[in-house]
Design a protein around this motif. Structure first.
Motif, PDB file in Angstrom:
ATOM      1  N   VAL A  31       0.748  -1.292  -0.037  1.00  0.00           N
ATOM      2  CA  VAL A  31       0.023  -0.156   0.121  1.00  0.00           C
ATOM      3  C   VAL A  31       0.775   1.262  -0.212  1.00  0.00           C
ATOM      4  O   VAL A  31       1.876   1.379   0.998  1.00  0.00           O
ATOM      5  N   LEU A  32       0.881   2.116  -0.980  1.00  0.00           N
ATOM      6  CA  LEU A  32       1.637   3.234  -1.232  1.00  0.00           C
ATOM      7  C   LEU A  32       0.992   4.541  -0.698  1.00  0.00           C
ATOM      8  O   LEU A  32       1.735   5.242   0.256  1.00  0.00           O
ATOM      9  N   MET A  33      -0.209   4.882  -0.762  1.00  0.00           N
ATOM     10  CA  MET A  33      -0.656   6.338  -0.508  1.00  0.00           C
ATOM     11  C   MET A  33      -2.364   6.098  -0.582  1.00  0.00           C
ATOM     12  O   MET A  33      -2.644   5.194  -1.116  1.00  0.00           O
ATOM     13  N   LEU A  34      -2.930   7.169  -0.066  1.00  0.00           N
ATOM     14  CA  LEU A  34      -4.344   7.516  -0.183  1.00  0.00           C
ATOM     15  C   LEU A  34      -4.253   8.711  -0.707  1.00  0.00           C
ATOM     16  O   LEU A  34      -3.490   9.852  -0.179  1.00  0.00           O
ATOM     17  N   GLU A  93       7.167   4.515  -9.603  1.00  0.00           N
ATOM     18  CA  GLU A  93       8.729   4.712  -9.901  1.00  0.00           C
ATOM     19  C   GLU A  93       9.222   5.836  -8.728  1.00  0.00           C
ATOM     20  O   GLU A  93       8.441   6.530  -8.693  1.00  0.00           O
ATOM     21  N   GLY A  94      10.033   5.090  -7.947  1.00  0.00           N
ATOM     22  CA  GLY A  94      10.536   5.916  -6.938  1.00  0.00           C
ATOM     23  C   GLY A  94       9.594   6.140  -5.800  1.00  0.00           C
ATOM     24  O   GLY A  94       8.604   5.170  -5.569  1.00  0.00           O
ATOM     25  N   ALA A  95       9.520   7.130  -5.129  1.00  0.00           N
ATOM     26  CA  ALA A  95       8.812   7.402  -3.575  1.00  0.00           C
ATOM     27  C   ALA A  95       7.380   7.683  -4.167  1.00  0.00           C
ATOM     28  O   ALA A  95       7.045   8.350  -5.184  1.00  0.00           O
ATOM     29  N   ALA A  96       6.470   7.175  -3.408  1.00  0.00           N
ATOM     30  CA  ALA A  96       5.142   7.518  -3.669  1.00  0.00           C
ATOM     31  C   ALA A  96       4.884   8.536  -2.728  1.00  0.00           C
ATOM     32  O   ALA A  96       3.930   9.407  -3.054  1.00  0.00           O
ATOM     33  N   CYS A  97       5.585   8.814  -1.546  1.00  0.00           N
ATOM     34  CA  CYS A  97       4.944   9.721  -0.540  1.00  0.00           C
ATOM     35  C   CYS A  97       5.749  11.007  -0.779  1.00  0.00           C
ATOM     36  O   CYS A  97       6.967  11.217  -1.176  1.00  0.00           O
ATOM     37  N   HIS A  98       5.302  12.052  -0.711  1.00  0.00           N
ATOM     38  CA  HIS A  98       5.686  13.608  -0.728  1.00  0.00           C
ATOM     39  C   HIS A  98       6.826  13.707   0.251  1.00  0.00           C
ATOM     40  O   HIS A  98       7.707  14.519  -0.097  1.00  0.00           O
ATOM     41  N   THR A  99       7.064  12.914   1.065  1.00  0.00           N
ATOM     42  CA  THR A  99       8.370  13.023   2.101  1.00  0.00           C
ATOM     43  C   THR A  99       9.775  12.457   1.521  1.00  0.00           C
ATOM     44  O   THR A  99      10.757  12.444   2.034  1.00  0.00           O
ATOM     45  N   GLY A 100       9.443  11.540   0.319  1.00  0.00           N
ATOM     46  CA  GLY A 100      10.625  10.670  -0.062  1.00  0.00           C
ATOM     47  C   GLY A 100      10.678   9.393   0.049  1.00  0.00           C
ATOM     48  O   GLY A 100      11.349   8.726  -0.224  1.00  0.00           O
ATOM     49  N   ASP A 101       9.763   9.086   1.045  1.00  0.00           N
ATOM     50  CA  ASP A 101       9.557   7.618   1.502  1.00  0.00           C
ATOM     51  C   ASP A 101       9.080   6.934   0.364  1.00  0.00           C
ATOM     52  O   ASP A 101       8.105   7.352  -0.203  1.00  0.00           O
ATOM     53  N   ARG A 102       9.163   5.499   0.301  1.00  0.00           N
ATOM     54  CA  ARG A 102       8.557   4.650  -0.729  1.00  0.00           C
ATOM     55  C   ARG A 102       6.907   4.731  -0.567  1.00  0.00           C
ATOM     56  O   ARG A 102       6.177   4.863  -1.539  1.00  0.00           O
ATOM     57  N   THR A 103       6.503   4.544   0.739  1.00  0.00           N
ATOM     58  CA  THR A 103       5.075   4.687   0.875  1.00  0.00           C
ATOM     59  C   THR A 103       4.658   5.536   2.127  1.00  0.00           C
ATOM     60  O   THR A 103       5.634   6.055   2.664  1.00  0.00           O
ATOM     61  N   CYS A 104       3.637   6.031   1.961  1.00  0.00           N
ATOM     62  CA  CYS A 104       3.150   7.055   3.075  1.00  0.00           C
ATOM     63  C   CYS A 104       2.782   6.502   4.617  1.00  0.00           C
ATOM     64  O   CYS A 104       2.670   7.256   5.316  1.00  0.00           O
ATOM     65  N   PHE A 105       3.120   5.256   4.449  1.00  0.00           N
ATOM     66  CA  PHE A 105       2.683   4.390   5.656  1.00  0.00           C
ATOM     67  C   PHE A 105       3.900   3.687   6.395  1.00  0.00           C
ATOM     68  O   PHE A 105       3.809   2.843   6.924  1.00  0.00           O
ATOM     69  N   ASP A 106       5.178   4.381   5.972  1.00  0.00           N
ATOM     70  CA  ASP A 106       6.493   3.773   6.709  1.00  0.00           C
ATOM     71  C   ASP A 106       6.655   4.544   7.925  1.00  0.00           C
ATOM     72  O   ASP A 106       7.376   3.855   8.796  1.00  0.00           O
ATOM     73  N   ALA A 107       6.719   5.732   8.184  1.00  0.00           N
ATOM     74  CA  ALA A 107       7.027   6.688   9.009  1.00  0.00           C
ATOM     75  C   ALA A 107       6.611   6.561  10.602  1.00  0.00           C
ATOM     76  O   ALA A 107       7.373   6.355  11.497  1.00  0.00           O
ATOM     77  N   ASP A 108       5.344   6.340  10.673  1.00  0.00           N
ATOM     78  CA  ASP A 108       4.769   6.606  11.970  1.00  0.00           C
ATOM     79  C   ASP A 108       3.826   5.244  12.493  1.00  0.00           C
ATOM     80  O   ASP A 108       2.604   5.371  12.361  1.00  0.00           O
TER      81      ASP A 108
END
Length: 115
Positions: A31-34, A93-108
């Motif tokens: 899951v990459l992003m919403l 291709e590359g990061a899905a998240c605007h933070t540069g992470d692959r997915t928006c659900f990695d960090a927190d």
């Protein structure tokens, strides 16, 4: 052109005319992003093969990757059983998240209290 009326009739939009769209890597299930789509964003996604979303903060369309280079090539789009969520399977291709992470659900990640 506009969204096929048969598809439009199935959509259950929020009061702003939007429907959530979950982007998922097509081959791994990650899951990459919403993001959000309106009828026009969905139409553009279905007709161009590039994920197009509606930016609520900027009040404009954005094609994923146009500014970052992190393109989402759409492989399939599915509407859930209630007609209120889209699943957009993409080749990211590359990061899905605007933070540069692959997915928006990695960090927190949140702790789960199991009893």
């Amino acid at each position: 052109m506009s969204l096929d009326p048969k598809i439009a009739a199935r959509l259950k939009r929020n009061p702003d005319g939007l429907i959530p769209a979950i982007a998922q890597q097509y081959d791994t299930g990650e899951v990459l992003m919403l993001a959000w789509m309106n009828d026009e964003a969905l139409h553009r996604t279905l007709t161009t093969g590039r994920a197009t979303y509606w930016s609520r903060s900027r009040a404009e369309f954005w094609v994923k990757g146009d500014t970052s280079g992190h393109v989402q090539h759409v492989k399939s789009v599915a509407l859930d059983c209630d007609g209120d969520t889209l699943l957009v399977k993409v080749d990211q291709e590359g990061a899905a998240c605007h933070t540069g992470d692959r997915t928006c659900f990695d960090a927190d990640r949140l702790d789960i209290a199991l009893s």
